[in-house]
Scaffold this motif. Structure first.
Motif, PDB file in Angstrom:
ATOM      1  N   VAL A 242       0.839  -0.962   0.020  1.00 31.63           N
ATOM      2  CA  VAL A 242       0.375   0.464   0.148  1.00 31.63           C
ATOM      3  C   VAL A 242       0.768   1.540   0.043  1.00 31.63           C
ATOM      4  N   ILE A 243       1.926   1.394   0.578  1.00 28.23           N
ATOM      5  CA  ILE A 243       2.804   2.501   0.688  1.00 28.23           C
ATOM      6  C   ILE A 243       4.336   2.930  -0.163  1.00 28.23           C
ATOM      7  N   ILE A 244       3.806   1.440  -1.048  1.00 29.20           N
ATOM      8  CA  ILE A 244       5.102   1.231  -2.489  1.00 29.20           C
ATOM      9  C   ILE A 244       4.234   2.005  -3.616  1.00 29.20           C
ATOM     10  N   PRO A 245       5.039   3.142  -3.749  1.00 32.57           N
ATOM     11  CA  PRO A 245       5.225   3.669  -5.236  1.00 32.57           C
ATOM     12  C   PRO A 245       5.066   2.008  -6.764  1.00 32.57           C
ATOM     13  N   GLY A 246       4.065   2.652  -7.033  1.00 33.30           N
ATOM     14  CA  GLY A 246       3.996   2.089  -8.496  1.00 33.30           C
ATOM     15  C   GLY A 246       2.263   1.324  -8.207  1.00 33.30           C
ATOM     16  N   GLY A 247       2.435   0.814  -9.648  1.00 34.56           N
ATOM     17  CA  GLY A 247       0.859  -0.336  -9.703  1.00 34.56           C
ATOM     18  C   GLY A 247      -0.245   0.438 -10.081  1.00 34.56           C
ATOM     19  N   THR A 248      -0.921   0.541 -10.152  1.00 40.08           N
ATOM     20  CA  THR A 248      -2.619   0.915 -10.050  1.00 40.08           C
ATOM     21  C   THR A 248      -3.263   0.506  -8.817  1.00 40.08           C
ATOM     22  N   CYS A 249      -4.569   1.657  -8.816  1.00 40.66           N
ATOM     23  CA  CYS A 249      -5.624   1.195  -7.777  1.00 40.66           C
ATOM     24  C   CYS A 249      -6.636   0.390  -8.058  1.00 40.66           C
ATOM     25  N   THR A 250      -7.220  -0.521  -7.783  1.00 43.02           N
ATOM     26  CA  THR A 250      -7.728  -1.469  -7.409  1.00 43.02           C
ATOM     27  C   THR A 250      -9.206  -1.407  -6.569  1.00 43.02           C
ATOM     28  N   HIS A 251      -9.356  -0.989  -5.572  1.00 42.47           N
ATOM     29  CA  HIS A 251     -10.045  -0.085  -5.274  1.00 42.47           C
ATOM     30  C   HIS A 251     -10.104   1.332  -4.749  1.00 42.47           C
ATOM     31  N   ARG A 252     -11.453   1.585  -4.663  1.00 47.44           N
ATOM     32  CA  ARG A 252     -11.747   3.424  -4.417  1.00 47.44           C
ATOM     33  C   ARG A 252     -12.932   3.398  -3.413  1.00 47.44           C
ATOM     34  N   LEU A 253     -12.925   4.624  -2.663  1.00 43.87           N
ATOM     35  CA  LEU A 253     -14.219   5.529  -2.011  1.00 43.87           C
ATOM     36  C   LEU A 253     -14.749   5.892  -3.198  1.00 43.87           C
ATOM     37  N   THR A 254     -16.384   6.006  -2.839  1.00 47.70           N
ATOM     38  CA  THR A 254     -17.197   6.730  -3.672  1.00 47.70           C
ATOM     39  C   THR A 254     -16.305   8.093  -2.675  1.00 47.70           C
ATOM     40  N   ASP A 255     -16.990   9.088  -4.322  1.00 48.20           N
ATOM     41  CA  ASP A 255     -17.368  10.366  -4.000  1.00 48.20           C
ATOM     42  C   ASP A 255     -19.047  10.397  -2.566  1.00 48.20           C
ATOM     43  N   SER A 256     -18.380  11.264  -2.196  1.00 51.75           N
ATOM     44  CA  SER A 256     -19.594  11.822  -1.193  1.00 51.75           C
ATOM     45  C   SER A 256     -21.012  12.528  -2.515  1.00 51.75           C
ATOM     46  N   PRO A 257     -22.511  12.546  -1.850  1.00 53.68           N
ATOM     47  CA  PRO A 257     -23.357  13.456  -3.086  1.00 53.68           C
ATOM     48  C   PRO A 257     -23.071  13.725  -3.847  1.00 53.68           C
ATOM     49  N   PRO A 258     -23.454  14.574  -4.610  1.00 53.30           N
ATOM     50  CA  PRO A 258     -22.831  16.108  -5.573  1.00 53.30           C
ATOM     51  C   PRO A 258     -24.645  16.799  -4.393  1.00 53.30           C
ATOM     52  N   VAL A 259     -24.529  18.144  -3.394  1.00 55.92           N
ATOM     53  CA  VAL A 259     -25.214  19.244  -3.521  1.00 55.92           C
ATOM     54  C   VAL A 259     -25.232  19.992  -4.319  1.00 55.92           C
ATOM     55  N   GLN A 260     -26.239  21.367  -4.306  1.00 55.00           N
ATOM     56  CA  GLN A 260     -26.364  22.582  -4.782  1.00 55.00           C
ATOM     57  C   GLN A 260     -25.439  22.999  -3.879  1.00 55.00           C
ATOM     58  N   MET A 261     -24.925  24.637  -4.283  1.00 51.65           N
ATOM     59  CA  MET A 261     -23.674  24.957  -3.142  1.00 51.65           C
ATOM     60  C   MET A 261     -24.431  26.354  -2.571  1.00 51.65           C
ATOM     61  N   SER A 262     -25.687  27.059  -2.616  1.00 50.79           N
ATOM     62  CA  SER A 262     -26.415  27.026  -1.348  1.00 50.79           C
ATOM     63  C   SER A 262     -28.137  26.774  -1.942  1.00 50.79           C
ATOM     64  N   SER A 263     -28.803  27.198  -1.248  1.00 53.63           N
ATOM     65  CA  SER A 263     -30.037  26.495  -1.028  1.00 53.63           C
ATOM     66  C   SER A 263     -30.823  27.793  -1.151  1.00 53.63           C
ATOM     67  N   LEU A 264     -29.854  28.633  -1.091  1.00 55.72           N
ATOM     68  CA  LEU A 264     -30.296  30.268  -0.808  1.00 55.72           C
ATOM     69  C   LEU A 264     -30.730  30.901  -2.381  1.00 55.72           C
ATOM     70  N   ALA A 265     -31.974  31.649  -3.106  1.00 56.31           N
ATOM     71  CA  ALA A 265     -30.915  31.751  -4.688  1.00 56.31           C
ATOM     72  C   ALA A 265     -30.770  33.193  -4.559  1.00 56.31           C
ATOM     73  N   LYS A 266     -30.209  34.119  -3.723  1.00 54.71           N
ATOM     74  CA  LYS A 266     -29.242  35.162  -3.996  1.00 54.71           C
ATOM     75  C   LYS A 266     -27.510  34.494  -4.302  1.00 54.71           C
ATOM     76  N   GLY A 267     -27.883  33.328  -3.360  1.00 50.82           N
ATOM     77  CA  GLY A 267     -26.575  32.813  -3.649  1.00 50.82           C
ATOM     78  C   GLY A 267     -26.158  31.815  -4.717  1.00 50.82           C
ATOM     79  N   ARG A 268     -27.208  31.248  -5.057  1.00 48.63           N
ATOM     80  CA  ARG A 268     -27.273  30.156  -6.017  1.00 48.63           C
ATOM     81  C   ARG A 268     -26.862  30.533  -7.371  1.00 48.63           C
ATOM     82  N   ARG A 269     -25.851  29.893  -7.765  1.00 54.22           N
ATOM     83  CA  ARG A 269     -25.217  29.544  -9.018  1.00 54.22           C
ATOM     84  C   ARG A 269     -26.424  29.032 -10.468  1.00 54.22           C
ATOM     85  N   ALA A 270     -25.587  29.943 -11.636  1.00 54.44           N
ATOM     86  CA  ALA A 270     -26.251  28.661 -12.434  1.00 54.44           C
ATOM     87  C   ALA A 270     -26.199  27.048 -12.811  1.00 54.44           C
TER      88      ALA A 270
END
Length: 314
Positions: A242-270
């Motif tokens: 695991v701490i040796i350079p080289g190889g490729t990844c075979t296992h990975r964590l998923t990203d956390s789900p996407p959410v909107q940056m702002s719930s307020l209309a004035k701060g919400r990007r397109a």
């Protein structure tokens, strides 16, 4: 918001050590492990990569929680995907616009770490401010101008929880294998390592990585390496490549789900297209550690020496 910002800036010195061993003598240069950084950067090769920003207005949920917990606006954060040649799955990191670390610097430092080690990271989040870092739910929050030794330390916490056979104990640093070998040594690396076995393990992760990639190993910088040998050698022996350079990844964590940056209309990007965070079929999923309601940050002086902690409530 102002009171919260004031609270998170209150830095407490390290508590009375709970481990029963003294700090190694002679101390590592600078009384910490920042002195290992140059050797790691000199002997860990960069990995070719490309990067692209996420769709406008979206941010990973864990990034948003960490950024807003630190008293900052998620709308000032740029989430971006990193595509490294040695992994079929991208990483999604989140950088506040005022972070002193550029996207290019982030790509370079993270990409130098062994790919199997990188595989245990969910999101890295970069914000401005005095040097400090902490981990929560396989995410790492990095404040200020942080170096490779801090990257490696924080990833070490995820390795502690995931990268070993569960029969050895989870986290590994609480199991009999680790404790019995710890008991054979006479010292720990620094005062940071004295605070808990989890922090000791993460510091030993930095030492083990240095020992494996720098010619001559840890003895080139620490003449009394025997005083901590059973700890870092146990980590090296049980964690494998695991701490040796080289190889490729075979296992990975998923990203956390996407959410909107702002719930307020004035701060919400397109809003752009909602990002797809599904895992590549070429990798198997690592189950992420659930996020806790707070994150303990370790602060560093200008020389990179740990000098206290503070808590951010999420």
């Amino acid at each position: 918001m102002a009171s919260k910002a004031a609270a998170i800036l209150s830095i407490l010195p390290f508590a009375l050590a709970i481990l029963d061993k003294p700090v190694i003598q002679p101390n590592f240069p600078g009384n910490g492990l920042a002195s290992l950084g140059q050797g790691l950067m000199d002997h860990l090769a960069p990995t070719h990569s490309t990067w692209d920003d996420w769709g406008a207005g979206w941010i990973p949920q864990d990034c948003k929680s960490l950024v807003e917990g630190a008293g900052l606006s998620a709308s000032d954060v740029i989430p971006f995907n990193i595509h490294y040649d040695d992994c079929a799955q991208t990483w999604t990191f989140c950088r506040h616009k005022d972070s002193p670390l550029s996207e290019i610097t982030i790509l370079d430092i993270f990409g130098r770490l062994p790919v199997r080690m990188r595989s245990f990271v969910r999101h890295l989040v970069f914000i401005p401010g005095a040097k400090s870092a902490g981990s929560n739910g396989d995410n790492v929050l990095l404040r200020g101008d942080i170096d490779v030794t801090v990257f490696a330390h924080e990833i070490g916490h995820s390795l502690d929880s995931h990268a070993f056979d569960p029969s050895y104990g989870v986290p590994f640093s609480t199991g009999n294998v680790w404790i019995s070998n710890y008991n054979l040594d006479s010292a720990v690396p620094d005062p940071y390592a004295q605070t808990s076995q989890q922090e000791n393990f993460a510091q030993q992760t930095v030492i083990s990585l240095y020992d494996k990639v720098v010619p001559g190993g840890i003895g080139t910088i620490q003449p009394n390496w025997q005083a901590i040998f059973h700890q870092y050698a146990t980590l090296e022996g049980y964690i494998g490549d695991v701490i040796i350079p080289g190889g490729t990844c075979t296992h990975r964590l998923t990203d956390s789900p996407p959410v909107q940056m702002s719930s307020l209309a004035k701060g919400r990007r397109a809003l752009g297209p909602k990002p797809n965070v599904a895992l590549s079929p070429e990798v198997e999923e690592i189950e992420a550690i659930p996020m806790k309601s707070s994150i303990t940050m370790t602060s560093f002086d200008e020389a990179g020496k740990p000098n206290g902690t503070y808590v951010i409530n999420l």
